[in-house]
Motif scaffolding. Structure first.
Motif, PDB file in Angstrom:
ATOM      1  N   ARG A   1      42.238  21.954  50.434  1.00  0.00           N
ATOM      2  CA  ARG A   1      40.797  22.123  50.752  1.00  0.00           C
ATOM      3  C   ARG A   1      40.236  23.082  49.684  1.00  0.00           C
ATOM      4  N   LEU A   2      40.892  23.201  48.396  1.00  0.00           N
ATOM      5  CA  LEU A   2      40.680  24.212  47.375  1.00  0.00           C
ATOM      6  C   LEU A   2      39.789  23.519  46.342  1.00  0.00           C
ATOM      7  N   GLY A   3      39.633  22.294  46.207  1.00  0.00           N
ATOM      8  CA  GLY A   3      39.028  21.589  45.298  1.00  0.00           C
ATOM      9  C   GLY A   3      39.240  21.856  44.004  1.00  0.00           C
ATOM     10  N   VAL A   4      38.343  21.871  42.854  1.00  0.00           N
ATOM     11  CA  VAL A   4      38.582  22.054  41.544  1.00  0.00           C
ATOM     12  C   VAL A   4      39.032  23.540  41.299  1.00  0.00           C
ATOM     13  N   VAL A   5      40.104  24.149  40.707  1.00  0.00           N
ATOM     14  CA  VAL A   5      40.757  25.364  40.801  1.00  0.00           C
ATOM     15  C   VAL A   5      40.690  25.539  39.279  1.00  0.00           C
ATOM     16  N   ASP A   6      40.081  26.824  39.215  1.00  0.00           N
ATOM     17  CA  ASP A   6      40.262  27.647  37.730  1.00  0.00           C
ATOM     18  C   ASP A   6      41.445  28.631  38.065  1.00  0.00           C
ATOM     19  N   ALA A   7      42.721  28.026  37.584  1.00  0.00           N
ATOM     20  CA  ALA A   7      43.801  28.484  38.066  1.00  0.00           C
ATOM     21  C   ALA A   7      44.062  29.983  37.468  1.00  0.00           C
ATOM     22  N   HIS A   8      43.282  30.458  36.489  1.00  0.00           N
ATOM     23  CA  HIS A   8      43.606  31.890  35.958  1.00  0.00           C
ATOM     24  C   HIS A   8      42.304  32.442  35.538  1.00  0.00           C
ATOM     25  N   ASP A   9      41.795  33.439  36.084  1.00  0.00           N
ATOM     26  CA  ASP A   9      40.367  33.807  35.687  1.00  0.00           C
ATOM     27  C   ASP A   9      40.332  35.258  36.059  1.00  0.00           C
ATOM     28  N   HIS A  10      39.083  36.113  35.687  1.00  0.00           N
ATOM     29  CA  HIS A  10      38.768  37.309  36.054  1.00  0.00           C
ATOM     30  C   HIS A  10      37.419  37.541  36.406  1.00  0.00           C
ATOM     31  N   LEU A  11      36.874  37.936  37.541  1.00  0.00           N
ATOM     32  CA  LEU A  11      35.871  38.119  37.926  1.00  0.00           C
ATOM     33  C   LEU A  11      35.414  39.766  37.608  1.00  0.00           C
ATOM     34  N   PHE A  12      36.341  40.548  37.504  1.00  0.00           N
ATOM     35  CA  PHE A  12      36.422  41.966  37.535  1.00  0.00           C
ATOM     36  C   PHE A  12      38.111  42.455  36.861  1.00  0.00           C
ATOM     37  N   ILE A  13      37.688  43.155  35.582  1.00  0.00           N
ATOM     38  CA  ILE A  13      38.979  43.531  35.204  1.00  0.00           C
ATOM     39  C   ILE A  13      38.366  44.868  34.167  1.00  0.00           C
ATOM     40  N   ARG A  14      39.513  45.773  34.153  1.00  0.00           N
ATOM     41  CA  ARG A  14      39.172  46.707  32.964  1.00  0.00           C
ATOM     42  C   ARG A  14      40.536  47.143  32.698  1.00  0.00           C
ATOM     43  N   SER A  15      40.550  47.932  31.057  1.00  0.00           N
ATOM     44  CA  SER A  15      41.887  48.109  30.777  1.00  0.00           C
ATOM     45  C   SER A  15      41.448  49.409  29.635  1.00  0.00           C
ATOM     46  N   PRO A  16      42.429  50.258  29.547  1.00  0.00           N
ATOM     47  CA  PRO A  16      42.279  51.222  28.370  1.00  0.00           C
ATOM     48  C   PRO A  16      42.426  50.445  27.036  1.00  0.00           C
ATOM     49  N   LEU A  17      42.798  49.229  27.122  1.00  0.00           N
ATOM     50  CA  LEU A  17      43.101  48.400  25.626  1.00  0.00           C
ATOM     51  C   LEU A  17      41.786  47.882  25.231  1.00  0.00           C
ATOM     52  N   LEU A  18      40.818  47.769  26.427  1.00  0.00           N
ATOM     53  CA  LEU A  18      39.589  47.303  26.054  1.00  0.00           C
ATOM     54  C   LEU A  18      38.505  48.129  26.435  1.00  0.00           C
ATOM     55  N   PRO A  19      38.291  49.280  25.546  1.00  0.00           N
ATOM     56  CA  PRO A  19      37.392  50.103  25.967  1.00  0.00           C
ATOM     57  C   PRO A  19      35.881  49.783  25.714  1.00  0.00           C
ATOM     58  N   GLY A  20      35.026  49.580  26.712  1.00  0.00           N
ATOM     59  CA  GLY A  20      33.650  49.420  26.694  1.00  0.00           C
ATOM     60  C   GLY A  20      33.494  47.773  27.035  1.00  0.00           C
ATOM     61  N   GLN A  21      34.603  47.090  27.398  1.00  0.00           N
ATOM     62  CA  GLN A  21      34.577  45.834  27.397  1.00  0.00           C
ATOM     63  C   GLN A  21      34.977  45.285  28.821  1.00  0.00           C
ATOM     64  N   GLU A  22      34.644  46.321  29.671  1.00  0.00           N
ATOM     65  CA  GLU A  22      35.340  45.837  31.176  1.00  0.00           C
ATOM     66  C   GLU A  22      34.334  44.877  31.828  1.00  0.00           C
ATOM     67  N   LEU A  23      34.849  44.157  32.670  1.00  0.00           N
ATOM     68  CA  LEU A  23      34.131  43.365  33.586  1.00  0.00           C
ATOM     69  C   LEU A  23      33.970  44.023  35.013  1.00  0.00           C
ATOM     70  N   ALA A  24      32.850  44.632  35.293  1.00  0.00           N
ATOM     71  CA  ALA A  24      32.620  45.610  36.318  1.00  0.00           C
ATOM     72  C   ALA A  24      31.348  45.210  37.004  1.00  0.00           C
ATOM     73  N   ASP A  25      30.307  44.328  36.533  1.00  0.00           N
ATOM     74  CA  ASP A  25      29.030  44.155  36.868  1.00  0.00           C
ATOM     75  C   ASP A  25      29.234  43.097  38.077  1.00  0.00           C
ATOM     76  N   VAL A  26      28.453  43.465  39.213  1.00  0.00           N
ATOM     77  CA  VAL A  26      28.574  42.400  40.274  1.00  0.00           C
ATOM     78  C   VAL A  26      27.621  41.246  39.887  1.00  0.00           C
ATOM     79  N   GLY A  27      26.598  41.605  39.335  1.00  0.00           N
ATOM     80  CA  GLY A  27      25.535  40.541  39.073  1.00  0.00           C
ATOM     81  C   GLY A  27      26.043  39.556  38.020  1.00  0.00           C
ATOM     82  N   ARG A  28      26.795  40.017  37.128  1.00  0.00           N
ATOM     83  CA  ARG A  28      27.432  39.149  36.024  1.00  0.00           C
ATOM     84  C   ARG A  28      28.688  38.196  36.778  1.00  0.00           C
ATOM     85  N   ALA A  29      29.244  38.893  37.816  1.00  0.00           N
ATOM     86  CA  ALA A  29      30.455  38.277  38.480  1.00  0.00           C
ATOM     87  C   ALA A  29      29.737  36.890  39.238  1.00  0.00           C
ATOM     88  N   ALA A  30      28.597  37.420  39.986  1.00  0.00           N
ATOM     89  CA  ALA A  30      27.760  36.456  40.709  1.00  0.00           C
ATOM     90  C   ALA A  30      27.361  35.395  39.955  1.00  0.00           C
TER      91      ALA A  30
END
Length: 294
Positions: free
Chosen positions: A16-45
């Motif tokens: 019942r999964l349908g079409v699957v994006d098998a590896h992605d990120h709605l939210f993520i942050r890392s000190p290796l990517l300063p200022g490039q975090e994905l933390a905005d709920v509106g963007r994720a939506a």
């Protein structure tokens, strides 16, 4: 018995999964990517909604422990757009964490993974559906080895699949030697990520012969021979009889990544020119349903 996949809204029958994006990120942050975090709920939506409008049915978020998963937001996003979301436990490379965090979890890593898989992540009540770990560049350092041992223990206790970040697509066979050869994880429970970033067809073939799932995920970057080699790599594996091993993902890690809709809007039709619509649909629907089933 119908196999099931653990989503943020509970168990769902794998078919019942349908079409699957098998590896992605709605939210993520890392000190290796300063200022490039994905933390905005509106963007994720917006990203999840666009993916759903293009026919997407499930997104697998590989964001592990301590990297800004924002798990509490995932059920409402999933419910609101009618797209299944699968959350991860696990631990990335040490460079993505403060030293203090690594020290805090090191002695209870298996317990942490098992708890998040069986009881829930923090106070959210959302249970993880996979264990995400990471290798090193052309090998495994002490941190990767320790983390993968904990992942294998948690897998044996729960049956959860193990998804592996391969640094620049390398080290796949070292990962399989450890997880499957030494630690007894069934190869069909291992998903190797980023193989497109190292277009070594011999390694791809050996990993497929071992029985692992092979994820080709994420658009190319300036120094990666990725997109233009991916159709050829997938075709070679399919022609060799390994079409059922293949997965596709978007791996959105920074705001300037094309994003998960790109997988269906651009990657899918491009691959269809080489592989045909039927095989691409199989890679997007049937294969991930099997790979992420417990």
């Amino acid at each position: 018995m119908v196999s099931a996949v653990r989503t943020v809204l509970g168990e769902v029958a794998a078919d019942r999964l349908g079409v699957v994006d098998a590896h992605d990120h709605l939210f993520i942050r890392s000190p290796l990517l300063p200022g490039q975090e994905l933390a905005d709920v509106g963007r994720a939506a917006a990203a999840l909604g666009a993916f759903g409008e293009l026919g997407g049915g499930t997104v697998v978020q590989w964001t592990p422990y301590g990297m800004g998963r924002r798990v509490a937001e995932l059920p409402a996003l999933s419910r609101g757009f009618g797209v299944h979301v699968i959350a991860a436990t696990g631990l990335h490379q040490a460079a993505h964490y403060p030293d203090e965090l690594i020290r805090r979890v090191r002695d209870r890593l298996t317990e942490l993974f098992v708890t998040e898989l069986t009881e829930g992540i923090g106070a959210t009540g959302v249970r993880a559906g996979l264990i995400k770990v990471a290798g090193g560049f052309h090998g495994l350092d002490d941190h990767a080895t320790f983390t993968m041992r904990a992942a294998a223990d948690a897998h044996h206790f729960t049956g959860a699949p193990i998804a592996v970040h391969l640094e620049l697509g390398t080290g796949a066979l070292d990962v399989l030697d450890l997880l499957c050869g030494q630690l007894g994880v069934a190869p069909g429970s291992v998903i190797l990520g980023h193989l497109n970033r190292s277009p070594d067809f011999a390694v791809h073939r050996l990993a497929a012969e071992a029985g692992a799932h092979l994820a080709f995920d994420g658009p190319s970057r300036g120094n990666h021979a990725t997109d233009w080699r991916m159709p050829e790599a997938l075709a070679a594996l399919a022609d060799a009889g390994f079409a059922d091993r293949l997965l596709l993902g978007g791996d959105t890690v920074t705001p300037d990544t094309p994003g998960m809709p790109y997988l269906l809007r651009r990657v899918r039709p491009r691959l269809a020119l080489t592989l045909g619509d039927e095989l691409v649909d199989r890679i997007l629907v049937a294969n991930p349903a099997r790979a992420y089933a417990w």
